[in-house]
Design a protein around this motif. Structure first.
Motif, short mmCIF file in Angstrom:
data_model
loop_
_atom_site.label_atom_id
_atom_site.label_comp_id
_atom_site.label_asym_id
_atom_site.label_seq_id
_atom_site.Cartn_x
_atom_site.Cartn_y
_atom_site.Cartn_z
N LEU A 223 -3.30 4.24 -0.29
CA LEU A 223 -4.40 4.94 0.36
C LEU A 223 -4.60 6.33 -0.25
O LEU A 223 -5.72 6.79 -0.43
CB LEU A 223 -4.12 5.06 1.86
N THR A 224 -3.49 7.00 -0.54
CA THR A 224 -3.56 8.33 -1.13
C THR A 224 -4.24 8.29 -2.50
O THR A 224 -4.94 9.22 -2.90
CB THR A 224 -2.15 8.93 -1.27
N PRO B 199 12.70 -3.29 4.19
CA PRO B 199 11.42 -3.79 3.65
C PRO B 199 10.20 -3.24 4.38
O PRO B 199 9.15 -3.05 3.77
CB PRO B 199 11.55 -5.31 3.84
N ARG B 200 10.34 -2.96 5.67
CA ARG B 200 9.19 -2.46 6.43
C ARG B 200 8.86 -1.01 6.05
O ARG B 200 7.69 -0.64 5.93
CB ARG B 200 9.48 -2.57 7.93
N ILE B 201 9.89 -0.21 5.86
CA ILE B 201 9.65 1.17 5.42
C ILE B 201 9.03 1.17 4.03
O ILE B 201 8.11 1.95 3.74
CB ILE B 201 10.96 1.98 5.43
N ALA B 202 9.50 0.28 3.17
CA ALA B 202 8.93 0.18 1.82
C ALA B 202 7.45 -0.20 1.88
O ALA B 202 6.63 0.34 1.12
CB ALA B 202 9.71 -0.84 1.00
N GLU B 203 7.11 -1.13 2.76
CA GLU B 203 5.71 -1.53 2.89
C GLU B 203 4.84 -0.38 3.37
O GLU B 203 3.71 -0.18 2.89
CB GLU B 203 5.60 -2.70 3.86
N ILE B 204 5.35 0.39 4.32
CA ILE B 204 4.60 1.55 4.82
C ILE B 204 4.39 2.57 3.71
O ILE B 204 3.28 3.10 3.52
CB ILE B 204 5.35 2.19 6.01
N GLU B 205 5.46 2.86 2.96
CA GLU B 205 5.35 3.83 1.88
C GLU B 205 4.39 3.37 0.80
O GLU B 205 3.62 4.15 0.25
CB GLU B 205 6.74 4.10 1.29
N ASP B 206 4.42 2.07 0.50
CA ASP B 206 3.50 1.52 -0.51
C ASP B 206 2.05 1.66 -0.05
O ASP B 206 1.17 2.03 -0.84
CB ASP B 206 3.81 0.04 -0.76
#
Length: 301
Positions: free
Chosen positions: A85-86, A73-80
């Motif tokens: 931002l992009t 879930p933490r990696i998913a949050e970072i990617e989201d």
């Protein structure tokens, strides 16, 4: 302990989900030896074995499974957040993964997405067809499509289609030979085309309702499918009575290839809903998909 390389964590996640170094390497786009070495370093740094390797499979250890549940879930949050931002100041872009049934795709989702996606060439949509109830968070989906009664309570749910119903249909030749059922219980003596629910693993008990009386009938026959379109073809060819969504069998009924029976016993079901965790709703690309699919009732006269 030295700081952990985030690439190592991400690569470990992919290997654990794919159960294969080979498939993980292909998905990530790096050499298998590179991933293997990176995960070996991660294990050495943490001092625990994360994966067990055999000639055919890769599985997580107890420690590996705990790490996987922690980082996913933490990696998913970072990617989201990076995707959000992009997208600032740019056209919506990114990849959206949906899990849904073939009926949901053809009756609701694809007709609505077709005209919209032409305007957003930077949005990439992956549609995974199955009839199982997938854990969209654990399996890396952005959203899923289910009937309203099946959506988990902790998900955001957006109606994307009207209510619909299942109808019992058979070919004229079949009915001439076996007779027309007058009551759902008559189906027990008929040849029926079964539907298997992959999630539960069992055969679907046909649901009927009339004047507040609800019935479930377990039918039998020569054929069992997990696909409504195959059931329709079998019914057209005289293999028995099928119980299928009304909207995908209208053409065959109108042409006379199939005859609808027990019409007054066919109840309506909640329509399809798009469901997703709350963290998805702020992504620009995802907003485009949600608005494209959102059900809008026809304007009154």
């Amino acid at each position: 302990m030295d700081k952990t390389d985030l690439n190592q964590l991400r690569w470990f996640q992919v290997v654990a989900e794919e159960h294969s170094f080979t498939r993980a390497a292909a998905k990530i786009g790096v050499a298998q030896s590179t991933i293997s070495y990176a995960i070996k370093q991660l294990e050495e740094r943490m001092g625990v074995r994360l994966l067990t390797r055999t000639t055919r499979n890769v599985a997580t250890t107890v420690a590996g499974e705990r790490l996987l549940q922690t980082i996913t879930p933490r990696i998913a949050e970072i990617e989201d957040e990076i995707a959000a931002l992009t997208a600032l100041g740019d056209k919506p872009s990114g990849s959206i993964r949906l899990t849904l049934s073939d009926h949901a795709l053809e009756s609701v989702v694809w007709p609505k997405l077709k005209p919209v996606l032409r305007n957003y060439p930077d949005i990439h949509v992956e549609l995974i067809l199955d009839s199982t109830f997938r854990n969209i968070v654990e399996e890396g989906f952005d959203a899923g499509v289910r009937l309203g009664e099946s959506v988990e309570k902790d998900m955001i749910a957006v109606r994307i289609g009207p209510d619909w119903r299942l109808v019992a249909v058979a070919s004229p030749a079949y009915l001439d030979m076996h007779g027309v059922p007058q009551h759902p219980q008559d189906l027990i003596r008929h040849v029926c085309i079964n539907m298997r629910h992959e999630t539960a693993g069992g055969l679907y008990a046909w649901e009927f309702e009339k004047d507040g009386q609800e019935l479930r009938v377990r039918v039998s026959g020569q054929l069992t499918f997990n696909n409504s379109y195959a059931m329709i073809d079998a019914a057209v060819n005289g293999y028995g009575i099928a119980y299928v969504p009304n909207d995908i069998v209208e053409r065959q009924v109108a042409s006379g290839e199939l005859v609808q029976v027990l019409d007054d016993w066919s109840p309506f079901f909640d329509g399809y809903f798009l469901y997703y965790p709350s963290r998805r709703q702020n992504l620009p690309a995802f907003k485009v998909i949600v608005e494209a699919l959102r059900h809008r009732r026809p304007a009154g006269p």
